[in-house]
Design a protein around this motif. Structure first.
Motif, short mmCIF file in Angstrom:
data_model
loop_
_atom_site.label_atom_id
_atom_site.label_comp_id
_atom_site.label_asym_id
_atom_site.label_seq_id
_atom_site.Cartn_x
_atom_site.Cartn_y
_atom_site.Cartn_z
N HIS A 1 -5.78 -6.29 -12.93
CA HIS A 1 -6.89 -6.00 -12.02
C HIS A 1 -8.25 -6.21 -12.69
CE1 HIS A 1 -5.10 -4.33 -8.32
NE2 HIS A 1 -4.05 -4.23 -9.11
N ALA A 2 -8.39 -5.71 -13.92
CA ALA A 2 -9.69 -5.80 -14.58
C ALA A 2 -10.04 -7.26 -14.85
CB ALA A 2 -9.66 -5.00 -15.88
N ALA A 3 -9.08 -8.03 -15.32
CA ALA A 3 -9.31 -9.44 -15.60
C ALA A 3 -9.69 -10.19 -14.32
CB ALA A 3 -8.06 -10.06 -16.23
N ALA B 1 -0.31 -12.70 -20.51
CA ALA B 1 1.09 -12.69 -20.95
C ALA B 1 2.02 -12.94 -19.77
CB ALA B 1 1.41 -11.35 -21.60
N GLU B 2 1.52 -12.67 -18.55
CA GLU B 2 2.38 -12.79 -17.36
C GLU B 2 2.41 -14.23 -16.86
OE1 GLU B 2 2.49 -9.40 -14.54
OE2 GLU B 2 0.58 -8.89 -15.47
N ASN B 3 3.51 -14.58 -16.19
CA ASN B 3 3.62 -15.93 -15.64
C ASN B 3 2.87 -16.07 -14.32
OD1 ASN B 3 5.29 -16.92 -17.70
ND2 ASN B 3 7.07 -15.91 -16.77
N SER C 1 5.18 -0.27 -6.23
CA SER C 1 5.97 0.96 -6.10
C SER C 1 6.02 1.44 -4.65
CB SER C 1 5.37 2.06 -6.98
OG SER C 1 3.97 2.14 -6.78
N LYS C 2 5.42 0.64 -3.75
CA LYS C 2 5.30 1.09 -2.35
C LYS C 2 5.94 0.03 -1.44
CE LYS C 2 0.87 3.12 -3.83
NZ LYS C 2 0.53 2.43 -5.06
N GLY C 3 5.10 -0.68 -0.65
CA GLY C 3 5.64 -1.62 0.34
C GLY C 3 6.54 -2.70 -0.23
N LEU D 1 8.79 0.31 -14.28
CA LEU D 1 8.10 -0.39 -13.19
C LEU D 1 6.65 -0.58 -13.59
CD1 LEU D 1 7.97 -1.58 -10.40
CD2 LEU D 1 7.86 0.72 -9.43
N ARG D 2 6.33 -1.78 -14.00
CA ARG D 2 4.95 -2.06 -14.42
C ARG D 2 4.48 -3.41 -13.89
NH1 ARG D 2 0.65 0.61 -15.58
NH2 ARG D 2 -0.84 -1.08 -15.64
N GLU D 3 5.34 -4.43 -14.02
CA GLU D 3 4.91 -5.78 -13.67
C GLU D 3 5.83 -6.35 -12.59
OE1 GLU D 3 4.43 -7.99 -17.36
OE2 GLU D 3 2.57 -6.87 -17.74
N GLY E 1 -10.90 -1.57 -18.26
CA GLY E 1 -9.69 -1.21 -17.53
C GLY E 1 -8.86 -0.16 -18.26
N ASP E 2 -7.57 -0.16 -17.97
CA ASP E 2 -6.65 0.86 -18.49
C ASP E 2 -6.66 0.98 -20.02
OD1 ASP E 2 -5.80 1.13 -15.86
OD2 ASP E 2 -3.67 0.87 -16.31
N CYS E 3 -7.02 -0.12 -20.71
CA CYS E 3 -6.91 -0.09 -22.19
C CYS E 3 -8.17 0.47 -22.85
CB CYS E 3 -6.62 -1.49 -22.74
SG CYS E 3 -8.02 -2.63 -22.66
C1 LIG Z 1 3.67 0.29 -9.86
C2 LIG Z 1 2.21 0.66 -9.99
C3 LIG Z 1 1.56 1.26 -8.93
C4 LIG Z 1 0.21 1.61 -9.04
N1 LIG Z 1 -0.42 2.19 -7.98
C5 LIG Z 1 -1.74 2.49 -8.06
C6 LIG Z 1 -2.43 3.05 -6.95
O1 LIG Z 1 -1.85 3.31 -5.90
N2 LIG Z 1 -3.76 3.30 -7.08
C7 LIG Z 1 -4.45 3.02 -8.24
O2 LIG Z 1 -5.68 3.24 -8.31
N3 LIG Z 1 -3.80 2.51 -9.32
C8 LIG Z 1 -2.48 2.24 -9.25
N4 LIG Z 1 -1.83 1.72 -10.34
C9 LIG Z 1 -2.58 1.54 -11.59
C10 LIG Z 1 -3.35 0.22 -11.57
O3 LIG Z 1 -2.52 -0.83 -11.17
C11 LIG Z 1 -3.92 -0.01 -12.95
O4 LIG Z 1 -4.82 1.02 -13.23
C12 LIG Z 1 -4.61 -1.36 -13.03
O5 LIG Z 1 -3.68 -2.39 -12.86
C13 LIG Z 1 -5.33 -1.51 -14.36
O6 LIG Z 1 -5.82 -2.81 -14.48
P1 LIG Z 1 -5.92 -3.49 -15.92
O7 LIG Z 1 -6.38 -4.88 -15.67
O8 LIG Z 1 -6.68 -2.62 -16.83
O9 LIG Z 1 -4.44 -3.51 -16.47
P2 LIG Z 1 -3.17 -4.25 -15.89
O10 LIG Z 1 -3.31 -4.48 -14.42
O11 LIG Z 1 -2.00 -3.51 -16.39
O12 LIG Z 1 -3.20 -5.68 -16.60
C14 LIG Z 1 -3.03 -5.84 -17.99
C15 LIG Z 1 -2.69 -7.29 -18.22
O13 LIG Z 1 -2.83 -7.62 -19.60
C16 LIG Z 1 -1.75 -8.46 -19.96
N5 LIG Z 1 -1.62 -8.46 -21.42
C17 LIG Z 1 -1.29 -7.42 -22.23
N6 LIG Z 1 -1.29 -7.84 -23.53
C18 LIG Z 1 -1.64 -9.14 -23.52
C19 LIG Z 1 -1.82 -10.14 -24.54
N7 LIG Z 1 -1.63 -9.87 -25.84
N8 LIG Z 1 -2.17 -11.39 -24.17
C20 LIG Z 1 -2.37 -11.70 -22.86
N9 LIG Z 1 -2.20 -10.80 -21.86
C21 LIG Z 1 -1.86 -9.54 -22.19
C22 LIG Z 1 -0.59 -7.86 -19.19
O14 LIG Z 1 0.50 -8.74 -19.12
C23 LIG Z 1 -1.27 -7.65 -17.84
O15 LIG Z 1 -1.30 -8.84 -17.10
C24 LIG Z 1 -0.48 1.36 -10.26
C25 LIG Z 1 0.18 0.76 -11.33
C26 LIG Z 1 1.51 0.41 -11.20
C27 LIG Z 1 2.22 -0.24 -12.37
#
Ligand SMILES: Cc1cc2nc3c(=O)[nH]c(=O)nc-3n(C[C@H](O)[C@H](O)[C@H](O)COP(=O)(O)OP(=O)(O)OC[C@H]3O[C@@H](n4cnc5c(N)ncnc54)[C@H](O)[C@@H]3O)c2cc1C
Length: 408
Positions: A13-15, A36-38, A48-50, A128-130, A279-281
């Motif tokens: 999402h953040a990217a 890292a994802e395809n 985790s829903k629909g 359940l993550r990806e 984002g999350d990290c």
């Molecule tokens: C099943 C599920 C349901 C969710 N439901 C909700 C919800 O209802 N409401 C809500 O607000 N939030 C929800 N979330 C949380 C929300 O999806 C996350 O907070 C959000 O995706 C965070 O975005 P991000 O970009 O920080 O991380 P992510 O979306 O996790 O993306 C991280 C990306 O980094 C990639 N990556 C990691 N390491 C490397 C590397 N070395 N090189 C290249 N790529 C790399 C990963 O493969 C991934 O693509 C849910 C999460 C999950 C898993």
């Protein structure tokens, strides 16, 4: 303003939001998205829903491949970054490719927490993550509908509970085991956690809280049973819903400051000003000077916008109000603000049957609101928290008084 390449590590999402913000500013041609994802970045919440309930539902991409090409964004999919060379300002990809950056943005999210006591890759243990996790789980759940096997979810957090509700709606027998004395840890109030517990039990899920998991019995490539509170519990399929850990391995390896997330300043810069994290990290500084790491779509989107401003030479410190939603069967939870350690709680009945909002106040200021099937009240709560004006408890509790009128 700088003109060199911007490399975004991560495809979530953040990217995606950062790509959109930079493209809108006409800077797409500088961007490399390395994931890292395809799959191209897609919406994670439906997993985790629909998505689990509809066999033919596809993942929802943020943008189509053509959009990235039109914006001049170069995508590198299924090719994770394996090292960051800070001196040379370049990253190395698993394929052997190297990308030079002027700015690097870590958007690596989290990875699902696992248990040391369980060997990896057991046939009937899932996380359940990806998208691949969700696809595999969906197939398994649909087989279970026909064979009548039971789903056990370890962990009563958001993802585990959403999954449990989806599985119940598919008609499966479901058990949720939570080690803590209540559901949803400390992310919601005790009052809301009680309501959530009753909701899941009402849906027919067997929910046990405060359980002790004393051991696991493995047979071949399967988890056969668990010792739970002195009894043996047979396992058909188990999902680990025990939270996530920030994906900080690259940051640690290249010497960035990390403490439960990559430490960033108000402009989302890490301890190396050429590298940002979002984002999350990312563990950011709140207005009160505390460190906070959030796992939510709102946080990912809003931090991407602030990071884009930093990259474009404008300073727009990250100050967004946190909000979150979760869908657990017919129950939609929406939270705004952060739950203070101590607060006074006021309950307001919502417009829909069974709906309500819990308002948490400190010194007459609204700090946090938790809504159940009350989307309009959630939206107004966000405005009330942001306004920072004292609110009257009696008026808050009275559904006949519009929340809008309390804005002053
Ligand atoms: C099943 C599920 C349901 C969710 N439901 C909700 C919800 O209802 N409401 C809500 O607000 N939030 C929800 N979330 C949380 C929300 O999806 C996350 O907070 C959000 O995706 C965070 O975005 P991000 O970009 O920080 O991380 P992510 O979306 O996790 O993306 C991280 C990306 O980094 C990639 N990556 C990691 N390491 C490397 C590397 N070395 N090189 C290249 N790529 C790399 C990963 O493969 C991934 O693509 C849910 C999460 C999950 C898993």
């Amino acid at each position: 303003m700088s003109i060199g390449p911007i490399v975004i590590v991560g495809g979530g999402h953040a990217a995606a939001a950062l790509c959109a913000a930079l493209a809108e500013a006409g800077e797409g041609g500088r961007v490399h998205l390395v994931s890292a994802e395809n799959d191209l970045p897609y919406q994670r919440p439906p997993l985790s829903k629909g998505f689990l309930k509809k066999a033919d539902e596809a993942i929802a991409h943020h943008k189509a491949a053509a959009w990235y090409a039109e914006q001049g964004i170069q995508t590198h999919l299924g090719d994770p970054v394996v090292a960051i060379e800070r001196e040379a300002q370049r990253v190395l990809l698993r394929s052997g490719a190297a990308l030079v950056y002027q700015h690097l943005v870590l958007a690596t999210g989290t990875r699902a927490r696992t248990l040391d006591a369980l060997p990896p890759r057991l046939h009937n243990v899932h996380v359940l993550r990806e998208a691949p996790d969700a696809r595999a789980l969906r197939t398994r759940l649909s087989e279970m509908v026909t064979t009548g096997r039971r789903l056990t979810v370890l962990g009563g957090g958001f993802i585990g509970l959403e999954l449990a509700a989806s599985a119940r709606q598919l008609g499966l027998e479901v058990a949720v085991l939570e080690v803590a004395p209540r559901l949803l840890g400390r992310s919601v109030s005790a009052l809301l956690a009680e309501h959530v517990l009753a909701h899941h039990r009402g849906m027919g899920t067997e929910v046990q809280i405060g359980v002790r998991i004393e051991g696991f019995e493995i047979q071949g490539d399967r988890l056969a049973s668990m010792q739970v509170g002195g009894s043996r519990m047979a396992v058909d399929e188990l999902v680990l819903g025990i939270g996530a850990v920030p994906e900080t391995r690259l940051a640690v390896a290249c010497g960035l400051a990390v403490d439960n997330g990559v430490l960033v300043d108000a402009g989302l810069r890490t301890s190396d000003p050429a590298i940002l994290a979002i984002g999350d990290c990312a563990a950011f500084l709140t207005v009160d000077g505390a460190r906070l790491r959030l796992e939510s779509v709102q946080n990912a989107n809003d931090q991407a916008r602030s990071a884009s401003a930093t990259l474009l030479g404008r300073e727009e410190p990250y100050r967004a109000l946190p909000w979150f939603w979760s869908e657990q069967g017919p129950m939609r939870l929406q939270m705004a603000g952060l739950l203070p350690p101590t607060s006074e709680t006021v309950r307001r009945v919502g417009a829909n049957a069974g709906s309500f909002t819990l308002f948490h106040l400190q010194d007459s200021l609204l700090r946090c609101a938790e809504s159940v099937n009350a989307p309009m009240d959630h939206m107004m709560s966000r405005k009330l928290i942001e306004a920072g004006v004292p609110v009257d408890r009696t008026a808050l509790a009275d559904p006949a008084i519009p929340l809008k009128s309390l804005l002053g």
